[in-house]
Design an enzyme around this catalytic site. Sequence first.
Site, PDB file in Angstrom:
ATOM      1  N   ASP A  43      99.398 -11.240   6.770  1.00 41.82           N
ATOM      2  CA  ASP A  43      98.822  -9.895   6.683  1.00 41.82           C
ATOM      3  C   ASP A  43      98.276  -9.468   8.037  1.00 41.82           C
ATOM      4  O   ASP A  43      97.737 -10.311   8.772  1.00 41.82           O
ATOM      5  CB  ASP A  43      97.642  -9.869   5.697  1.00 41.82           C
ATOM      6  CG  ASP A  43      98.070  -9.976   4.243  1.00 41.82           C
ATOM      7  OD1 ASP A  43      99.260 -10.251   4.002  1.00 41.82           O
ATOM      8  OD2 ASP A  43      97.212  -9.820   3.356  1.00 41.82           O
ATOM      9  N   CYS A  68      95.225  -2.575   1.504  1.00 46.84           N
ATOM     10  CA  CYS A  68      94.153  -2.852   0.545  1.00 46.84           C
ATOM     11  C   CYS A  68      92.855  -3.143   1.290  1.00 46.84           C
ATOM     12  O   CYS A  68      92.880  -3.445   2.483  1.00 46.84           O
ATOM     13  CB  CYS A  68      94.489  -4.105  -0.258  1.00 46.84           C
ATOM     14  SG  CYS A  68      96.061  -4.053  -1.095  1.00 46.84           S
ATOM     15  N   TYR A 110     101.968 -18.166  -7.561  1.00 47.46           N
ATOM     16  CA  TYR A 110     101.328 -18.662  -6.320  1.00 47.46           C
ATOM     17  C   TYR A 110      99.816 -18.787  -6.420  1.00 47.46           C
ATOM     18  O   TYR A 110      99.151 -19.267  -5.524  1.00 47.46           O
ATOM     19  CB  TYR A 110     101.671 -17.719  -5.156  1.00 47.46           C
ATOM     20  CG  TYR A 110     101.213 -16.293  -5.390  1.00 47.46           C
ATOM     21  CD1 TYR A 110      99.912 -15.898  -5.090  1.00 47.46           C
ATOM     22  CD2 TYR A 110     102.053 -15.346  -5.968  1.00 47.46           C
ATOM     23  CE1 TYR A 110      99.469 -14.608  -5.343  1.00 47.46           C
ATOM     24  CE2 TYR A 110     101.633 -14.051  -6.219  1.00 47.46           C
ATOM     25  CZ  TYR A 110     100.330 -13.705  -5.917  1.00 47.46           C
ATOM     26  OH  TYR A 110      99.905 -12.418  -6.165  1.00 47.46           O
ATOM     27  N   ASN A 121      90.147   6.713  -4.233  1.00 51.07           N
ATOM     28  CA  ASN A 121      90.076   7.672  -3.125  1.00 51.07           C
ATOM     29  C   ASN A 121      88.625   8.054  -2.940  1.00 51.07           C
ATOM     30  O   ASN A 121      87.886   8.183  -3.927  1.00 51.07           O
ATOM     31  CB  ASN A 121      90.877   8.956  -3.434  1.00 51.07           C
ATOM     32  CG  ASN A 121      92.381   8.734  -3.371  1.00 51.07           C
ATOM     33  OD1 ASN A 121      92.848   7.827  -2.684  1.00 51.07           O
ATOM     34  ND2 ASN A 121      93.135   9.548  -4.089  1.00 51.07           N
ATOM     35  N   HIS A 165      94.487   5.900  -3.816  1.00 52.26           N
ATOM     36  CA  HIS A 165      95.586   5.370  -3.002  1.00 52.26           C
ATOM     37  C   HIS A 165      95.201   4.154  -2.166  1.00 52.26           C
ATOM     38  O   HIS A 165      95.991   3.696  -1.340  1.00 52.26           O
ATOM     39  CB  HIS A 165      96.129   6.476  -2.098  1.00 52.26           C
ATOM     40  CG  HIS A 165      96.722   7.613  -2.871  1.00 52.26           C
ATOM     41  ND1 HIS A 165      95.935   8.525  -3.555  1.00 52.26           N
ATOM     42  CD2 HIS A 165      98.002   7.954  -3.130  1.00 52.26           C
ATOM     43  CE1 HIS A 165      96.721   9.395  -4.179  1.00 52.26           C
ATOM     44  NE2 HIS A 165      97.971   9.073  -3.942  1.00 52.26           N
ATOM     45  N   GLU A 203     100.296  -6.661   3.969  1.00 56.48           N
ATOM     46  CA  GLU A 203     101.355  -7.659   4.166  1.00 56.48           C
ATOM     47  C   GLU A 203     102.375  -7.187   5.218  1.00 56.48           C
ATOM     48  O   GLU A 203     102.729  -6.006   5.259  1.00 56.48           O
ATOM     49  CB  GLU A 203     102.122  -7.909   2.863  1.00 56.48           C
ATOM     50  CG  GLU A 203     101.289  -8.373   1.693  1.00 56.48           C
ATOM     51  CD  GLU A 203     100.935  -7.214   0.764  1.00 56.48           C
ATOM     52  OE1 GLU A 203     100.873  -6.062   1.233  1.00 56.48           O
ATOM     53  OE2 GLU A 203     100.730  -7.492  -0.434  1.00 56.48           O
TER      54      GLU A 203
HETATM   55  O1  LIG Z   1      98.772  -9.008  -2.938  1.00 58.80           O
HETATM   56  C1  LIG Z   1      98.201  -8.578  -1.946  1.00 58.80           C
HETATM   57  C2  LIG Z   1      97.575  -7.237  -1.960  1.00 58.80           C
HETATM   58  O2  LIG Z   1      98.576  -6.357  -1.509  1.00 58.80           O
HETATM   59  C3  LIG Z   1      98.238  -9.345  -0.681  1.00 58.80           C
HETATM   60  O3  LIG Z   1      98.832 -10.623  -0.918  1.00 58.80           O
HETATM   61  C4  LIG Z   1      96.920  -9.536   0.054  1.00 58.80           C
HETATM   62  O4  LIG Z   1      97.128 -10.563   0.964  1.00 58.80           O
HETATM   63  C5  LIG Z   1      95.728  -9.901  -0.810  1.00 58.80           C
HETATM   64  O5  LIG Z   1      96.073 -10.640  -1.904  1.00 58.80           O
HETATM   65  P1  LIG Z   1      95.860 -12.238  -1.969  1.00 58.80           P
HETATM   66  O6  LIG Z   1      94.388 -12.534  -1.796  1.00 58.80           O
HETATM   67  O7  LIG Z   1      96.348 -12.629  -3.336  1.00 58.80           O
HETATM   68  O8  LIG Z   1      96.679 -12.834  -0.853  1.00 58.80           O
HETATM   69 MG   LIG Z   2      99.980 -10.641  -2.611  1.00 60.66          MG
HETATM   70 MG   LIG Z   3      98.212 -12.188   0.310  1.00 67.10          MG
END
Ligand SMILES: O=C(CO)[C@H](O)[C@H](O)COP(=O)(O)O
Ligand SMILES: [Mg+2]
Ligand SMILES: [Mg+2]
Length: 247
Positions: A43, A68, A110, A121, A165, A203
């Site tokens: 990321d 996010c 995973y 928003n 969003h 990501e």
């Molecule tokens: O799914 C996601 C949100 O777009 C991504 O993988 C982000 O890295 C956060 O999620 P996580 O903590 O599961 O890795």
């Molecule tokens: Mg993810």
């Molecule tokens: Mg992730």
Amino acid sequence: MSESTVYECLKYGNENINRALEALRAGKMIQIYDSDSREGETDLVIPAKVVTYTDVKWMRKDAGGLICVAVDPVASKQLKLPFMAELVREASKTSDSLGEVVEKDGDLKYDSHSSFSLWVNHRDTRTGIPDIERALTIRKIGEITEGSLSGNGVRFGNEFRTPGHVALLRAAEGLLDERMGQTELSVALARMAGITPAMVVCEMLDDESGKALSKEKSKEYGKDHGLIFLEGQEIVEAYMLWTGAGC
Ligand SMILES: O=C(CO)[C@H](O)[C@H](O)COP(=O)(O)O
Ligand SMILES: [Mg+2]
Ligand SMILES: [Mg+2]
């Protein structure tokens, strides 16, 4: 706590970590790769409070994943941010269709559960999607996280509406003892850096393969763009040192 004290605590940590903490304190982007045994994704990560629309554009065009904001577990509870899966599970008690679609144990290959909370928003946005509007929502999430942790009695709904969003990610209560996604990894780094623990994560995707950008290609991108590349394990080790050292 003075900056040198924090570094002093980490003097046996790795230099990559200290450089990443310095970059985050300066409001700069870094990269976090979770692990080969988890998503295997890298990321782009930047502190929410300082995000500009050019940072949102950078993540949108160069990373391409979902933009996010990961929020510290303490602030998430103070702000009453629900896990989306729990919200849908609750709603499914009066709706059969929701019961079929809600995230169940074992759904994620995973991890034990997703970190998704509400998608929001800020109330000062119009449609919420333009880079400039998402940057406002993201910065305001950073500000309300800081306000909440400072005990300012902020009310999330006064400033934000859902759906929206920007996806909020609620970090696990046990943080890295419980979950080692970029949600928890980025919040742990923010705590170590002494900055507001609300972190934008997005990501990195591969235009050629249609998959997540490989670790190698992500590292190459980081070298070309002067970004610190951290792997989850080194964050976990540094955070254990940091919490153990009573920094
Ligand atoms: O799914 C996601 C949100 O777009 C991504 O993988 C982000 O890295 C956060 O999620 P996580 O903590 O599961 O890795
Ligand atoms: Mg993810
Ligand atoms: Mg992730």
